[in-house]
Design an enzyme around this catalytic site. Sequence first.
Site, PDB file in Angstrom:
ATOM      1  N   GLY A  80     -27.876  23.878 -51.322  1.00  0.00           N
ATOM      2  CA  GLY A  80     -27.739  22.940 -52.351  1.00  0.00           C
ATOM      3  C   GLY A  80     -26.272  22.626 -52.904  1.00  0.00           C
ATOM      4  O   GLY A  80     -25.573  23.645 -52.114  1.00  0.00           O
ATOM      5  N   CYS A  81     -25.991  22.044 -53.749  1.00  0.00           N
ATOM      6  CA  CYS A  81     -24.415  21.968 -54.196  1.00  0.00           C
ATOM      7  C   CYS A  81     -23.970  23.197 -55.126  1.00  0.00           C
ATOM      8  O   CYS A  81     -22.761  24.185 -54.117  1.00  0.00           O
ATOM      9  CB  CYS A  81     -23.567  21.140 -55.315  1.00  0.00           C
ATOM     10  SG  CYS A  81     -25.066  21.483 -56.835  1.00  0.00           S
TER      11      CYS A  81
END
Length: 331
Positions: A138-139
Amino acid sequence: MNYSSVRTGVLGATGYTGRELLKLLAAHPRTSVVLATSQSEAGISARRVVRSAPDLPLVRVEDADLSSCDVVFSCLPHGDSARWARRARAAGARVVDLSSDLRVPDTDEANGDEIAVYGLPELHRERIRGCRLIANPGCYPTAALLALTPLLRRGLISGPVVINAASGVSGAGRSAKRELLFAEVAEDFRAYAVGNVHRHLAELRDQSARLANGATPELVFTPHLLPVKQGILETIYVPLSRPLGTDPMAPWEEDFGAEPFVTLVRDGTPAIQDVVGSNRVAIAVTPVEGMASPLLIVSAAIDNLIKGAAGQAVQNMNLMLGIPETEGLSC
Ligand SMILES: NC(=O)c1ccc[n+]([C@@H]2O[C@H](COP(=O)([O-])OP(=O)(O)OC[C@H]3O[C@@H](n4cnc5c(N)ncnc54)[C@H](OP(=O)(O)O)[C@@H]3O)[C@@H](O)[C@H]2O)c1
């Protein structure tokens, strides 16, 4: 495989991460895009979505010939993505899944399904080389894990870690939502998913526990919606078991000094515009003065769509296939 022309497919090519991938793959010297999907824009050319993409009609994912690809990138919403990632694997393609579906492998282990390698190259490079299924991180976790790894590995954290993170609006995807309209977000700044309820916590906790040999510190993660298009800035408060000495950056230098996509900032703290458009994470560390016990602030900035998604996915593809890791990416 002929690495001068790796055939790639992008599922969800009209979304924010899918469009970024189309751009990167079109410019990559060893890849060609042979498949791109969209539900709402099937039939139009991928070139209408991204100018540099090939003149290829978008197809619905149900109609996609997954076996035509050497590598499939799944940029579908979480919940749908894993199903198509697994179909692509069954069709013989290597897969990078950009959703959160495969990042915490507990259920896969229990079901006997193929387990994805967590694709954070700076931590798991050797496992990524040659593997066939990658869960792209995920970012928010990409920035937080790279910021915290040197402390987790060395057992230097003595209490709850507070992660205050702000992301540009593209982090929420391209589908229409009232709370993301320009008039709702412009000139405002707000927290959301307050109280440790964000989806990314599961992967943050899982990876932190692995890095700290099970001795995970508690995490308090508060994301904020920043009224810019793309970019993430995280400010992380870490209570330390001991002060870090004269060069507090030394553990990051030791772990990441040779990394092509990690920039250690020694004069000040990183800003979003330092990294937007690049596959880099910029990290700074600042001891907090005037505290009774040692406290460190670690700051980290990434482009959520590049190092936080499409760029990291290409970095993973390069590693999987034995292509130079930085090829097609901006350092
Ligand atoms: N945005 C970020 O910063 C970011 C960062 C890291 C990871 N991710 C993850 O990456 C994935 C994609 O994110 P995104 O922001 O690019 O999303 P997005 O902008 O909402 O795009 C989603 C794409 O999937 C297609 N799609 C939607 N529902 C579908 C379904 N039921 N079946 C098949 N195709 C469907 C859409 O096609 P049409 O609309 O054309 O029909 C579109 O191309 C998500 O899992 C997200 O959590 C996002």
